[in-house]
Scaffold this motif. Structure first.
Motif, short mmCIF file in Angstrom:
data_model
loop_
_atom_site.label_atom_id
_atom_site.label_comp_id
_atom_site.label_asym_id
_atom_site.label_seq_id
_atom_site.Cartn_x
_atom_site.Cartn_y
_atom_site.Cartn_z
N TYR A 52 40.88 39.55 69.82
CA TYR A 52 40.99 38.53 70.86
C TYR A 52 42.34 38.60 71.55
O TYR A 52 42.47 38.47 72.76
N GLU A 90 38.62 39.40 65.97
CA GLU A 90 37.45 38.57 66.24
C GLU A 90 36.18 39.32 65.84
O GLU A 90 36.07 40.53 66.04
N MET A 94 36.90 33.97 64.16
CA MET A 94 38.27 34.27 64.56
C MET A 94 39.12 34.31 63.30
O MET A 94 39.03 33.40 62.46
#
Length: 251
Positions: A157, A163, A178
């Motif tokens: 990310y 991610e 995440m």
């Protein structure tokens, strides 16, 4: 040497919504081991009418040989995915005095949950095989040699946030995970090294932005992915092929 094999497995012999080994591959020791395990499982299933007909995720456990990572005590297994893609790196220059810097990873994730639940010995073998197989051109196609379905995608990310997007299609919404790094251990000496070695095994904890009841992710059974020790002769950005198993745990 190349060969083709169609192997039809019934639900009693392989408790997973997949079929195995109906593509042609180059022969290797890893494939021989993989085939040998399949043969053992089929033979066992023929003599065991109580063989499971579905995958029970409660039976999934992080491999004992990953004991150097923080234990998922109190958490429940949710999914296991085979990851196949690239570890990415950058070089400030192309001299031998500069070392490559990690710049994230990109991989497709294939659903190996049922294999992990019923045949963990087979799961351990998959990254070594997957590393030697090119990703299908069709991004949503199943992945050989086990023909397991696409589950999602792994990428970064931002510079420090791995991610795992498990929302593959409108009818396959498994959430978004995440993470941040919580710990690591070196890959064992017998890991498939590729060109420059196998990347480390990781313990990741979830962070804000996670969609779903996920708490941790483990990257184990890594195959290749490490960069050369120096940037000599390397471009400013490059990729190293890798494969690994990812275990997802939640509450």
């Amino acid at each position: 040497m190349r060969f083709g094999l169609v192997l039809c497995l019934s639900a009693v012999s392989l408790a997973a919504p997949t079929h195995f080994l109906d593509h042609a591959y180059d022969w290797s020791d890893e494939l021989a081991e993989f085939y040998g395990k399949i043969s053992q499982y089929i033979n066992t299933a023929k003599h065991n009418i109580r063989a499971p007909s579905a995958c029970d995720v409660s039976k999934i456990a992080l491999p004992s040989y990953a004991s150097g990572l923080t234990s998922p005590d109190g958490l429940k297994p949710v999914y296991v995915a085979l990851g196949r893609g690239t570890q990415n790196y950058t070089c400030a220059d192309s001299s031998s005095k500069t070392a490559p810097v990690a710049a994230g990873a990109v991989a497709r994730l294939y659903n190996a949950t049922c294999i992990a639940a019923n045949y963990p010995g087979m799961l351990e073998t998959l990254p070594n095989l997957a590393y030697k197989v090119t990703l299908p051109t069709n991004e949503y196609a199943s992945f050989p040699p086990s023909n397991i379905d696409l589950m999602g995608h792994h990428f970064f990310y931002d510079a420090t946030t791995p991610e795992f997007n498990l929302n593959t299609t409108p009818d396959k919404q498994h959430g978004i995970v995440m993470t941040k790094k919580g710990g690591s251990i070196d890959a064992p000496s017998n890991a498939l090294s590729g060109e420059h070695g196998a990347v480390a095994w990781l313990y990741l904890t979830t962070t804000d932005g996670t969609v779903g009841n996920y708490k941790s992710v483990y990257r184990v059974d890594t195959a290749a992915g490490s960069p050369p020790k120096t940037c000599k002769g390397m471009p400013s950005a490059f990729q190293m092929q890798y494969a690994a198993n990812y275990y997802f745990f939640g509450e």
